[in-house]
Motif scaffolding. Sequence first.
Motif, PDB file in Angstrom:
ATOM      1  N   ALA A  14       8.155   6.211  -8.823  1.00 37.77           N
ATOM      2  CA  ALA A  14       7.824   7.500  -8.215  1.00 37.77           C
ATOM      3  C   ALA A  14       8.810   8.578  -8.654  1.00 37.77           C
ATOM      4  O   ALA A  14       8.538   9.772  -8.507  1.00 37.77           O
ATOM      5  N   TYR A  15       9.948   8.145  -9.202  1.00 40.07           N
ATOM      6  CA  TYR A  15      10.976   9.065  -9.711  1.00 40.07           C
ATOM      7  C   TYR A  15      11.062   8.993 -11.236  1.00 40.07           C
ATOM      8  O   TYR A  15      12.074   9.396 -11.816  1.00 40.07           O
ATOM      9  N   ASP A  16      10.016   8.453 -11.860  1.00 40.96           N
ATOM     10  CA  ASP A  16       9.967   8.290 -13.309  1.00 40.96           C
ATOM     11  C   ASP A  16      11.089   7.375 -13.833  1.00 40.96           C
ATOM     12  O   ASP A  16      11.594   7.560 -14.945  1.00 40.96           O
ATOM     13  N   ILE A  17      11.451   6.387 -13.031  1.00 39.28           N
ATOM     14  CA  ILE A  17      12.396   5.343 -13.480  1.00 39.28           C
ATOM     15  C   ILE A  17      11.576   4.073 -13.716  1.00 39.28           C
ATOM     16  O   ILE A  17      10.974   3.531 -12.777  1.00 39.28           O
ATOM     17  N   ASP A  18      11.524   3.610 -14.936  1.00 34.39           N
ATOM     18  CA  ASP A  18      10.659   2.498 -15.300  1.00 34.39           C
ATOM     19  C   ASP A  18      11.297   1.182 -14.896  1.00 34.39           C
ATOM     20  O   ASP A  18      11.884   0.458 -15.718  1.00 34.39           O
ATOM     21  N   CYS A  19      11.175   0.862 -13.613  1.00 34.19           N
ATOM     22  CA  CYS A  19      11.816  -0.322 -13.073  1.00 34.19           C
ATOM     23  C   CYS A  19      11.068  -0.758 -11.817  1.00 34.19           C
ATOM     24  O   CYS A  19      10.614   0.084 -11.034  1.00 34.19           O
ATOM     25  N   ASP A  20      10.919  -2.055 -11.606  1.00 39.11           N
ATOM     26  CA  ASP A  20      10.345  -2.565 -10.379  1.00 39.11           C
ATOM     27  C   ASP A  20      11.363  -2.431  -9.237  1.00 39.11           C
ATOM     28  O   ASP A  20      12.575  -2.490  -9.485  1.00 39.11           O
ATOM     29  N   PRO A  21      10.897  -2.299  -8.001  1.00 39.68           N
ATOM     30  CA  PRO A  21      11.852  -2.237  -6.884  1.00 39.68           C
ATOM     31  C   PRO A  21      12.639  -3.534  -6.738  1.00 39.68           C
ATOM     32  O   PRO A  21      12.119  -4.627  -6.948  1.00 39.68           O
ATOM     33  N   VAL A  22      13.911  -3.403  -6.384  1.00 35.49           N
ATOM     34  CA  VAL A  22      14.769  -4.542  -6.075  1.00 35.49           C
ATOM     35  C   VAL A  22      15.283  -4.328  -4.673  1.00 35.49           C
ATOM     36  O   VAL A  22      16.135  -3.480  -4.436  1.00 35.49           O
ATOM     37  N   LEU A  23      14.722  -5.091  -3.703  1.00 28.89           N
ATOM     38  CA  LEU A  23      14.988  -4.862  -2.291  1.00 28.89           C
ATOM     39  C   LEU A  23      15.701  -6.029  -1.663  1.00 28.89           C
ATOM     40  O   LEU A  23      15.691  -7.144  -2.171  1.00 28.89           O
ATOM     41  N   LEU A  24      16.337  -5.772  -0.533  1.00 32.54           N
ATOM     42  CA  LEU A  24      16.960  -6.840   0.238  1.00 32.54           C
ATOM     43  C   LEU A  24      15.903  -7.820   0.723  1.00 32.54           C
ATOM     44  O   LEU A  24      14.803  -7.399   1.108  1.00 32.54           O
ATOM     45  N   ARG A  83       0.824  -1.214   0.000  1.00 34.95           N
ATOM     46  CA  ARG A  83       0.000   0.000   0.000  1.00 34.95           C
ATOM     47  C   ARG A  83       0.853   1.257   0.000  1.00 34.95           C
ATOM     48  O   ARG A  83       0.415   2.311  -0.484  1.00 34.95           O
ATOM     49  N   HIS A  84       2.053   1.177   0.538  1.00 37.00           N
ATOM     50  CA  HIS A  84       2.904   2.351   0.691  1.00 37.00           C
ATOM     51  C   HIS A  84       4.053   2.410  -0.319  1.00 37.00           C
ATOM     52  O   HIS A  84       4.542   3.498  -0.645  1.00 37.00           O
ATOM     53  N   LEU A  85       4.468   1.249  -0.805  1.00 32.78           N
ATOM     54  CA  LEU A  85       5.643   1.156  -1.661  1.00 32.78           C
ATOM     55  C   LEU A  85       5.603   2.060  -2.890  1.00 32.78           C
ATOM     56  O   LEU A  85       6.626   2.665  -3.246  1.00 32.78           O
ATOM     57  N   PRO A  86       4.468   2.225  -3.580  1.00 28.20           N
ATOM     58  CA  PRO A  86       4.477   3.064  -4.792  1.00 28.20           C
ATOM     59  C   PRO A  86       4.947   4.498  -4.562  1.00 28.20           C
ATOM     60  O   PRO A  86       5.456   5.138  -5.491  1.00 28.20           O
ATOM     61  N   ALA A  87       4.827   5.014  -3.350  1.00 29.07           N
ATOM     62  CA  ALA A  87       5.215   6.406  -3.089  1.00 29.07           C
ATOM     63  C   ALA A  87       6.715   6.624  -3.194  1.00 29.07           C
ATOM     64  O   ALA A  87       7.164   7.756  -3.427  1.00 29.07           O
ATOM     65  N   VAL A  88       7.510   5.544  -3.019  1.00 28.12           N
ATOM     66  CA  VAL A  88       8.964   5.704  -2.996  1.00 28.12           C
ATOM     67  C   VAL A  88       9.682   4.704  -3.904  1.00 28.12           C
ATOM     68  O   VAL A  88      10.909   4.622  -3.904  1.00 28.12           O
ATOM     69  N   ALA A  89       8.921   3.925  -4.674  1.00 25.22           N
ATOM     70  CA  ALA A  89       9.512   2.967  -5.612  1.00 25.22           C
ATOM     71  C   ALA A  89      10.142   3.716  -6.780  1.00 25.22           C
ATOM     72  O   ALA A  89       9.912   4.914  -6.978  1.00 25.22           O
ATOM     73  N   PRO A  90      10.957   3.057  -7.603  1.00 23.45           N
ATOM     74  CA  PRO A  90      11.604   3.747  -8.720  1.00 23.45           C
ATOM     75  C   PRO A  90      10.655   4.532  -9.614  1.00 23.45           C
ATOM     76  O   PRO A  90      10.987   5.624 -10.083  1.00 23.45           O
TER      77      PRO A  90
END
Length: 360
Positions: A350-360, A341-348
């Motif tokens: 959100a900075y106009d980088i067309d990429c899925d998050p890659v997290l630990l 619910r919160h991840l889209p606000a700070v995922a790539p």
Amino acid sequence: MPAVFGHAVGMRIDTHDVAALERGVSLLGSGGGGYGGLGALLLRQRLAAGRDVVVLDLAELPAEARVVPVGVVGATAVFSEKLPSGAEFGAAVAAVERWTGTTADSVVSIEIGGMNGVIPLVVGCDLGLPVVDADLAGRGLPRLDQLSLAAAGRDVTPAALAEPSGQVLVLAQGSASDVERTARAFLTSAGGWAAFALPPIPVRDLPGCSMPNTVTHAIDLGRRALAHPTAFVTEVGGRVLAEGRVMEVSRRPGVGRHGQPTFGRGSVVVADHGTQALLRLEMENEYLLAIRDGAVTASTPDILTVVDRRTGVPISCDLIRAGTEVAVLHLPTAEFWTDPRHLPAVAPRAYDIDCDPVLL
């Protein structure tokens, strides 16, 4: 300082804690957030003058206590050129108190990364208020509409900005994006930075819209980093992405939605001495994305930090230069940001980088 609420005693911040706090918030800034050393200098001055500040866990505060989020917004680099008078934060807090008809029982940081990880402790000293062991970002973030309050769907108004010449602006209504846009416009004519305060939040509501225990986490992280400049990373669940020389730094204007200018963008290329791989970091105000030999290996909202290999001192996005020997560190983000619910606000994206998050 005596107990503030009932039997709550909290953690008293002493001068020997400041170096660890400074290093910790600098690491959590992910290359942004402003120079934590300036906030540390102000805090040391207050403590040397005999002032006191206590950091309280959420559990030590009554459920009905009111917490006011505070911080610095704008170009934090200007902070060292246009120094605070000392009255700005009190003016911003007083403005939201008047507008809401409530009184602040404590303050909390809007973001633990960089300067704003230390400034609320300065505010606590000046206003005689405890500081809550939490924040609204868990790291360094560039925009007010990315704070956890906004991501959790809470109102961010009324909000107040107070700049060094004495001007105070209250934003009575509006969305988080409205506040971000209006604040940036105000800062253009206000000299580049301002003290910022958000409406008081009842303690009972904070667990759902903040990152808990981030002040004590920053101090612990800083102590570990001061003792072991890169080896501490695995102790806190992170990893070293590369150790080597910065081969290239490129910078370019940022272009946001509808072609409007936004924060500047850039790239950093590090040649790893051990593997000979090339690691590219994409950055805006913070380091956002790590690409090793063409494959994305880490991204926001995890924390990407670059430190000097000799000293372990974090190097911000605006100061990194070609030829520097560095280590690139990957630290885990706050649990709040892994919530879908919160991840889209700070995922790539959100900075106009067309990429899925890659997290630990």
